[in-house]
Design an enzyme around this catalytic site. Structure first.
Site, PDB file in Angstrom:
ATOM      1  N   ARG A   1     -10.249 -11.934   2.041  1.00 11.24           N
ATOM      2  CA  ARG A   1     -10.905 -12.731   1.389  1.00 11.24           C
ATOM      3  C   ARG A   1     -10.201 -14.092   1.516  1.00 11.24           C
ATOM      4  O   ARG A   1     -10.876 -15.133   1.635  1.00 11.24           O
ATOM      5  CB  ARG A   1     -11.384 -12.620  -0.033  1.00 11.24           C
ATOM      6  CG  ARG A   1     -10.202 -12.553  -1.071  1.00 11.24           C
ATOM      7  CD  ARG A   1     -10.332 -11.765  -2.243  1.00 11.24           C
ATOM      8  NE  ARG A   1     -10.716 -10.233  -1.858  1.00 11.24           N
ATOM      9  CZ  ARG A   1     -10.946  -9.439  -3.012  1.00 11.24           C
ATOM     10  NH1 ARG A   1     -11.287  -9.900  -4.321  1.00 11.24           N
ATOM     11  NH2 ARG A   1     -11.004  -8.115  -2.954  1.00 11.24           N
TER      12      ARG A   1
ATOM     13  N   LYS B   1       0.847  -1.178   0.007  1.00 14.93           N
ATOM     14  CA  LYS B   1      -0.110  -0.103   0.010  1.00 14.93           C
ATOM     15  C   LYS B   1       0.779   1.280   0.031  1.00 14.93           C
ATOM     16  O   LYS B   1       2.178   1.075   0.142  1.00 14.93           O
ATOM     17  CB  LYS B   1      -0.736  -0.040   1.160  1.00 14.93           C
ATOM     18  CG  LYS B   1      -2.037  -0.945   1.469  1.00 14.93           C
ATOM     19  CD  LYS B   1      -2.808  -0.691   2.602  1.00 14.93           C
ATOM     20  CE  LYS B   1      -4.019  -1.754   2.544  1.00 14.93           C
ATOM     21  NZ  LYS B   1      -4.842  -1.764   1.809  1.00 14.93           N
TER      22      LYS B   1
HETATM   23  N1  BES Z   1      -8.150  -3.629   4.396  1.00 15.67           N
HETATM   24  C1  BES Z   1      -8.401  -3.553   3.010  1.00 15.67           C
HETATM   25  C2  BES Z   1      -9.340  -2.597   2.654  1.00 15.67           C
HETATM   26  C3  BES Z   1      -9.498  -1.344   3.416  1.00 15.67           C
HETATM   27  C4  BES Z   1      -9.479  -0.094   2.408  1.00 15.67           C
HETATM   28  C5  BES Z   1     -10.222  -1.238   4.326  1.00 15.67           C
HETATM   29  C6  BES Z   1      -9.511   1.003   3.106  1.00 15.67           C
HETATM   30  C7  BES Z   1     -10.390   0.258   5.135  1.00 15.67           C
HETATM   31  C8  BES Z   1     -10.109   1.269   4.445  1.00 15.67           C
HETATM   32  C9  BES Z   1      -8.270  -4.513   2.065  1.00 15.67           C
HETATM   33  O1  BES Z   1      -7.600  -5.645   2.527  1.00 15.67           O
HETATM   34  C10 BES Z   1      -7.788  -4.333   0.816  1.00 15.67           C
HETATM   35  O2  BES Z   1      -6.578  -3.737   0.809  1.00 15.67           O
HETATM   36  N2  BES Z   1      -8.352  -4.522  -0.325  1.00 15.67           N
HETATM   37  C11 BES Z   1      -7.951  -3.776  -1.662  1.00 15.67           C
HETATM   38  C12 BES Z   1      -8.465  -5.107  -2.632  1.00 15.67           C
HETATM   39  C13 BES Z   1      -7.961  -4.904  -3.976  1.00 15.67           C
HETATM   40  C14 BES Z   1      -6.531  -5.165  -3.932  1.00 15.67           C
HETATM   41  C15 BES Z   1      -8.560  -5.757  -4.794  1.00 15.67           C
HETATM   42  C16 BES Z   1      -8.467  -2.683  -2.039  1.00 15.67           C
HETATM   43  O3  BES Z   1      -9.560  -2.429  -1.569  1.00 15.67           O
HETATM   44  O4  BES Z   1      -8.012  -1.944  -2.535  1.00 15.67           O
HETATM   45 MN    MN Z   2      -5.422  -5.603   1.954  1.00 19.35          MN
END
Ligand code: BES
Ligand code: MN
Ligand code: ZN
Length: 503
Positions: free
Chosen positions: A350, A276
């Site tokens: 997931r 991230k």
């Molecule tokens: N934990 C994150 C989702 C999230 C983002 C929660 C912002 C709270 C605030 C999750 O694990 C994630 O990183 N999801 C990705 C999925 C994508 C790579 C398909 C996302 O949402 O960018």
């Molecule tokens: Mn994530």
């Protein structure tokens, strides 16, 4: 934190802190109940507060807007709006929150005119909830505050009516204590809330409740059980994974519904090798919200003695970038044998939920509910005040909607659109862990659906609502533990019907 709430008698409280008076505002004018104690009449509150006064003092139809009348002689008075009617529970929650923010650690005697309030139990419960949630303060865990609900009426309220209000306050205290407990764990620095530490904290709190058992699976056990999703996500971290498996089984027997809760327990989500941004990582200690929420929900059911079987499963791990981390392109095997090509290590929730949901299908659930801070796309779709939910059952969906309306935790149903399933096809495995073409919250939900074995199922994606950046109403800044109150409400409704809504 010590927050107390009880029913009291006005005269006993007179020299104590603040008196709060709920205002009904219609057509810009506030009406004050006819049964305001004479002590307060002497205190110089007019019977009607005109539009001019309200405007100057910032009190409006907006529930929770309030003005303070200071006094040197007696208690100070908080005039707080409950909006346009005395029947809206959310308005009482907001009034409770606003009042406690003003009063701080001073005791509040909150007048509840029974001649105007059609459902004193519901309103007392909501008032107590709003107050208890608003006094949460991560930095001051020992802070004392108290709310005394003063039922007013002529003739005096019956002992039965008072008893009903007392029980409603007790239920609100039980649930909100656990909501605040969950908030504290979610707000904790991620090093202090590692999978090991958090699992212990869950067990310690849950074992206080009757008819509850807690197992903590260590990494070896998790491997033996074949939880390849959880192990795969944990590989990049020096912290070993855990899985918490909690059960609440009331004595009542075996014929009662069995609800299995699964909560995402990523104690820190760096994204893994699909790392991230610095900005995107700032709130990722809260990525274990789902796990704390399911544990709090189970504990609340146990402490209120709700007649339902509950199992809560929390796969717990960090998602880090260590040398052994799962690489984009690696394939993991979930407990049910499904193979998953990991193309984005940041879509880790997931993967651990797939194992958790598989476990859920194995124990004859009447209903499976998972809750997770799953996708940034959920926030794009619904914004900060509304969570997403998905279900394979219209009956279950209707029950959740009614619970959500009752608690003020807003949820919107999203489609499990079959057409997008094809975007999860992989060239080398049964599935890949990301979809394509937008609708990221939907494709995540479709991924999870592969692991529920057609059982009645609810999925809550609470990425946006799990934290509040600003704090508003009775929400404090930071963790919200969004969903505990709604799930407790839903489970108590299911218990009172004796059967879970069907698929
Ligand atoms: N934990 C994150 C989702 C999230 C983002 C929660 C912002 C709270 C605030 C999750 O694990 C994630 O990183 N999801 C990705 C999925 C994508 C790579 C398909 C996302 O949402 O960018
Ligand atoms: Mn994530
Ligand atoms: Zn995550």
């Amino acid at each position: 934190m010590a927050f107390s709430a009880s029913v009291g008698n006005f005269r006993d409280q007179l020299n104590n802190g603040y008196v709060a008076v709920p205002l009904l505002i219609t057509e810009g004018v506030a009406a004050i109940s006819g049964v305001i104690p004479t002590e307060l009449v002497g205190f110089d509150i007019p019977r009607r507060l005109g539009a001019g006064w309200l405007k100057t003092n910032g009190v409006s139809e907006k529930p929770g807007s309030a003005a303070v009348l200071r006094s040197t002689a007696g208690p100070s008075v908080i005039l707080v709006s409950v909006g346009k009617s005395f029947t809206d529970e959310e308005a009482w929650r907001l009034a409770g929150g606003a009042t406690m923010r003003i009063a701080g650690t001073e005791a509040v005697s909150f007048l509840m005119p029974l001649d105007l309030v059609s459902d004193p139990r519901g309103c007392a419960q909501a008032l107590t909830e709003g107050a208890a949630l608003a006094v949460y303060d991560y930095k001051m865990p020992e802070k004392e505050s108290s709310l005394i609900v003063i039922p007013l009426g002529s003739p005096l309220p019956s002992p039965e009516a008072v008893g009903d209000i007392e029980r409603a306050i007790e239920d609100a205290l039980t649930t909100t204590e656990l909501v605040n407990w969950a908030k504290r764990l979610i707000d904790m620095p991620p090093r202090d809330a590692s999978p090991r530490k958090l699992a212990k904290a869950f067990a310690k709190r849950l074992e206080q409740a009757h008819n509850v058992t807690v197992e903590i699976w260590d990494e070896d056990h998790v491997k033996e059980e074949g939880l390849g999703g959880l192990i795969g996500v944990g590989r990049g971290s020096n912290e070993p994974v855990r899985l918490v498996y909690a059960t609440y089984r009331p004595k009542a027997g075996d014929s009662i519904p069995h609800v299995v809760l699964v909560g995402k327990g990523i104690t820190f989500d760096s994204g893994g090798l699909s790392i991230k941004s610095a900005e995107g990582m700032m709130t990722m200690k809260a990525d274990m919200s789902g796990s704390a929420i399911v544990m709090a929900t189970l504990a609340a059911c146990a402490e209120m003695g709700i007649n339902i079987r509950v199992t809560a499963i929390a796969p717990m791990t960090e998602n880090m970038t260590g040398g052994s981390a799962t690489r984009p392109g690696d394939v993991l095997t979930i407990r049910n044998g499904t193979t998953v090509e990991v193309l984005n290590t940041d879509a880790e929730g997931r993967l651990v939920l797939a194992d958790g949901l598989t476990l859920a299908t194995e124990i004859e659930p009447s209903l499976i509910i998972d809750i997770a801070t799953l996708t940034g796309a959920q926030r794009v779709a619904l914004g900060d005040e509304i969570g997403a939910y998905y279900s394979n059952s219209d009956d279950v969906a209707a029950s959740l909607e009614s619970a959500s309306r009752a608690t003020g935790e807003l949820l919107w149903r999203m489609p499990l659109h079959d057409g997008y399933n094809a975007t999860l096809d992989s060239d080398v495995a049964d599935l890949k862990n990301i979809g394509s073409g937008g609708g990221g919250s939907i494709t995540a939900a479709l991924f999870l659906q592969r692991f529920v074995g057609g059982k009645p199922w609810l999925h809550l994606d609470i990425a946006s609502t799990a934290r509040s950046e600003t704090g508003r109403g009775y929400l404090t800044r930071g963790a919200t533990a969004f969903g505990v109150r709604t799930l407790v409400h839903l489970l108590s409704e299911i218990a009172s019907h004796g059967t879970a809504p069907s698929a």
